[in-house]
Design an enzyme around this catalytic site. Structure first.
Site, mmCIF file in Angstrom:
data_model
loop_
_atom_site.group_PDB
_atom_site.id
_atom_site.type_symbol
_atom_site.label_atom_id
_atom_site.label_comp_id
_atom_site.label_asym_id
_atom_site.label_seq_id
_atom_site.Cartn_x
_atom_site.Cartn_y
_atom_site.Cartn_z
ATOM 1 N N ASP A 127 -12.191 -0.931 7.757
ATOM 2 C CA ASP A 127 -10.823 -0.897 7.242
ATOM 3 C C ASP A 127 -10.469 0.444 6.592
ATOM 4 O O ASP A 127 -10.407 0.524 5.369
ATOM 5 C CB ASP A 127 -10.660 -2.027 6.209
ATOM 6 N N GLU A 152 -5.908 -12.052 8.323
ATOM 7 C CA GLU A 152 -5.550 -12.124 6.905
ATOM 8 C C GLU A 152 -4.388 -13.082 6.662
ATOM 9 O O GLU A 152 -3.459 -12.784 5.917
ATOM 10 C CB GLU A 152 -5.231 -10.722 6.364
ATOM 11 N N GLU A 201 -4.470 4.349 0.920
ATOM 12 C CA GLU A 201 -4.964 3.138 0.258
ATOM 13 C C GLU A 201 -6.379 3.302 -0.294
ATOM 14 O O GLU A 201 -6.636 2.992 -1.451
ATOM 15 C CB GLU A 201 -4.923 1.957 1.243
ATOM 16 N N ARG A 251 0.836 -1.219 0.000
ATOM 17 C CA ARG A 251 0.000 0.000 0.000
ATOM 18 C C ARG A 251 0.862 1.258 0.000
ATOM 19 O O ARG A 251 0.488 2.277 0.597
ATOM 20 C CB ARG A 251 -0.963 0.014 1.183
HETATM 21 O O1 GCW Z 1 -6.435 -2.388 4.584
HETATM 22 C C1 GCW Z 1 -5.832 -3.642 4.628
HETATM 23 C C2 GCW Z 1 -4.813 -3.667 3.542
HETATM 24 C C3 GCW Z 1 -3.732 -4.706 3.734
HETATM 25 C C4 GCW Z 1 -3.148 -4.539 5.130
HETATM 26 C C5 GCW Z 1 -4.266 -4.696 6.139
HETATM 27 C C6 GCW Z 1 -3.797 -4.499 7.571
HETATM 28 C C7 GCW Z 1 -0.907 -4.906 5.873
HETATM 29 O O2 GCW Z 1 -5.473 -3.864 2.314
HETATM 30 O O3 GCW Z 1 -2.764 -4.514 2.734
HETATM 31 O O4 GCW Z 1 -2.090 -5.445 5.370
HETATM 32 O O5 GCW Z 1 -5.264 -3.742 5.906
HETATM 33 O O6 GCW Z 1 -4.082 -3.445 8.114
HETATM 34 O O7 GCW Z 1 -3.173 -5.371 8.143
#
Ligand code: GCW
Length: 699
Positions: free
Chosen positions: A368, A289, A396, A164
């Protein structure tokens, strides 16, 4: 400015061009240090691990400013115009600022605090000396003020060098290792010290195999990075992998309750602090994730965090444990699972179980980092846990540093949000993360809470941030980390005054005006031409740039809008939806529950409503979608025109290459805004069959 553009290869000076130092640099300045030659007795605070480095930085800064502008570094007893004095008998991370008849004295207990005081004087520019006599105390609102870098050591096949990242490569790594030349890192630390940030986590929270080794094999290189940050009082943190005892240590398990695992982490921490005595601590993304975590052993996040906390505690370290935990393999058909609920469901029941040196780091919203979403209820639900607010400076979801989008107003809204309503004692999120929330446990209060963290937007780009105007976001984050009550427009004004200062320290009035015109409302403008009314995530999957209304609709990621022919939005009510509203204390649990009282900008975050639903503003949802999208594009056109109006100014008012870079980005912003407008409007026209009341072109 229209003629040939000569690109200066040196990194841009950002908010510290020589001109920004004109007011102090013209004057007679002095530094008074206590005699530290003898044993430390009496003044332990005067010599943290970095005091020698920071003191020498102070000398350099004074010399640099005065030699550029004709002032002088003089003896402290020779009635200087600016006296900086290290007074170990004082306490705290702040400084005192005294102005007496145009002379300024700054005192602080540590060299780093004194450095922050110096930059305070720099920021005030001429006003530091011209105001009425004053005696002020300045101290950071948060004890921990961190920037997280999602930088990879190796170029990741999908996410690249910086996950990102929209500003080129990493300032820390190149060619699969820590850079040889880290001068850029020191220049970065200088910029941060001038805002108030004092900690940096230097690698991605998604810790891949190569990056995991920073903790072990690469410690000498980590120590070099720490040495590059240290002169400006910035401390180093590492993101670590929960599976490290297995992947690096060869153990058969990473179970947090296993004695060998505990011993492994203790030894790992000992080695880190041996290499970097002022190391800050670890950042962890676990069971999120795809990252490893305690769930594999039937343990919870408190078990996991406390394992690391125990290892770093003897060294005074902290563990930032992220609350960004949710099911990313959800079935879109499953309407009972709600990603917005996940962090609270996982973490709130663990309140009181985290060790005193654990900070649970909470994204500002429950989903997010969206352009608009509700404030995370976790921030109101864990009074016995040190909580940090996590923001995203890297854009992002807010235009990826191709769109001008000044985010401080959005962060300010989050920091100022009152989880217990407007009528209570006024406690806001900024108080909670400072350890001042209602019912805060004694441990949380005495630690000053968990503070603030944000994902950095910096790379090896000449302008640091790709879009030169995105520097304002980094600056504003640092200023809000020091004082979250600052007004975003005033911060922007301060940034303009420093960044665009000519050699004599002044800014062309037209430049100031145009920058305000472009940036002041740019976050709301971005919101208006992208996803409406808090619905979120209508972006292209994967890279997240540009519109794709249904891009995530049938995916496992839990980010849906549920648009059909009748309506749109996510029902998160207790009455008929996922029950997410019930995670808030009163009054919000009821304000959000009821469509009639839910704020318009969050309506689709909390409710599924017909297109013809009338907003509190008096227009229907569908007409609001059309109107804001048309208006948003018009505002971007105005931004473009305002910027173009600078082209005729004297060369130097804005650098020619900076002007060109912003022009190029604004052209893309306009193209993209038109794309957003047309896709969103067309999608909803086709879904709803309701025509635009004003008959504008929709496809
Ligand atoms: O917003 C999301 C992003 C991921 C990121 C994740 C996080 C580092 O798309 O790229 O991973 O959040 O905050 O862990």
């Amino acid at each position: 400015m229209r003629s040939e553009i000569v690109v200066d290869p040196a990194p841009h000076a950002a908010w510290l061009p020589d001109g920004a130092l004109a007011a102090v640099g013209r004057r007679r300045v002095a530094l008074r240090l206590p005699d530290l030659s003898g044993p430390a007795q009496g003044h332990p605070r005067a010599r943290p691990d970095n005091s020698a480095e920071v003191t020498s930085t102070l000398r350099t800064e004074l010399t640099r400013a005065t030699s550029a502008h004709g002032g002088a570094v003089v003896d402290p007893d020779d009635s200087p115009d600016v006296l900086l004095a290290l007074v170990p008998e004082l306490s705290g991370d702040g400084f005192r600022f005294v102005r007496d008849d145009g002379r300024v004295t700054v005192t602080a207990a540590t060299a780093t605090a004194l450095l922050h005081g110096w930059f305070h004087v720099v920021r005030l520019r001429e006003a530091a000396f011209t105001g009425p006599d004053a005696e002020e105390s300045h101290a950071p609102a948060f004890a921990l003020r961190v920037l997280d870098h999602w930088d990879n050591v190796d170029v990741h096949p999908v996410m690249g060098q910086v996950e990102r990242g929209y500003a080129g490569g990493s300032i820390f790594y190149a060619d699969g290792r820590v850079r040889e030349d880290l001068s850029r890192v020191t220049a970065y630390a200088r910029l941060l010290a001038a805002t108030g940030v004092d900690r940096v986590c230097i690698n991605n929270v998604n810790v891949h195999a190569r990056e995991a080794r920073l903790l072990t094999d690469d410690l000498p290189d980590v120590a070099r990075v720490a040495a590059a940050l240290r002169p400006y009082g910035v401390r180093t943190h590492l993101a670590v992998s929960f599976a490290a005892p297995m992947t690096l240590g060869g153990l058969p398990t990473s179970d947090p309750l296993d004695d060998d695992v505990r011993a492994w982490w203790r030894r790992a921490a000992e080695r880190v602090w041996a290499a970097v005595p002022d190391f800050g601590g670890f950042v962890v993304k676990a069971d999120s994730e795809g990252q490893p975590g305690p769930f594999a052993y039937g343990r919870d996040h408190a078990d996991g965090a406390n394992l690391l906390a125990e290892a770093v505690a003897p060294h005074g370290g902290v563990v930032h444990w992220r609350a960004f935990v949710y099911d990313h393999t959800q079935d879109w058909r499953d309407r009972s699972t709600d990603r917005a609920r996940a962090a609270y469901d996982h973490f709130a029941p663990l309140d009181g179980r985290f060790a005193e040196n654990v900070v649970v780091q909470v994204k500002h919203g429950p989903i997010d980092f969206q352009t608009r979403e509700a404030v995370s209820p976790v921030l109101a639900g864990m009074p016995s846990t040190r909580l940090a607010l996590e923001l995203q400076v890297t854009q992002e979801y807010t235009g990826q540093q191709r769109h001008a989008c000044y985010l401080a107003p959005w962060w300010s809204e989050n920091l100022g949000f009152r989880p217990w309503g407007e009528d209570g004692d006024g406690t806001a999120v900024r108080d909670v993360v400072a350890g001042l929330g209602p019912n805060a446990s004694a441990a949380v209060a005495s630690a000053g809470g968990g503070g603030i963290a944000a994902v950095s937007n910096v790379g090896d780009d000449r302008f640091w941030t790709g879009h030169p105007l995105a520097q304002a976001n980094l600056y504003a984050f640092g200023r809000l980390a020091w004082d979250p009550t600052l007004d975003p427009t005033a911060i922007l004004d301060e940034w303009i005054g420093l960044t665009f200062a000519g050699p004599d320290g002044t800014v062309h009035a037209r430049v100031r005006e145009v920058l305000h015109a472009v940036l002041d409302d740019s976050w709301r403008t971005y919101e208006s031409y992208t996803a409406p009314l808090g619905v979120g995530f209508m972006v292209r999957p994967g890279h997240h740039y540009g519109p794709d209304v249904d891009g995530y609709e049938y995916t496992p990621w839990g980010t849906y809008h549920f648009a059909d022919r009748d309506g749109v939005g996510v029902d998160r009510t207790r009455a008929t939806g996922t029950g997410f509203t019930g995670q808030y204390p009163a009054p919000w649990r009821d304000v959000y529950e009821d469509r009639a009282t839910c704020p318009d900008e969050l309506l689709l975050f909390f409710h599924h409503v017909p297109y013809t639903h009338v907003l509190r503003s008096g227009v229907t949802v569908i007409q609001h979608v059309y109107d804001t999208h048309f208006a948003g594009v018009e505002r971007v056109r105005e931004m473009v025109a305002a910027w173009e109006s600078l082209a005729g100014l004297a060369p130097g008012a804005v650098g020619a290459d900076l002007h060109a870079r912003v022009r190029e980005r604004l052209a893309e912003q306009l193209r993209s805004a038109v794309e957003w407008r047309d896709q969103i409007n067309t999608y909803f026209l086709r879904k709803s069959g309701v025509a635009d009341a004003r008959g504008r072109t929709i496809y």
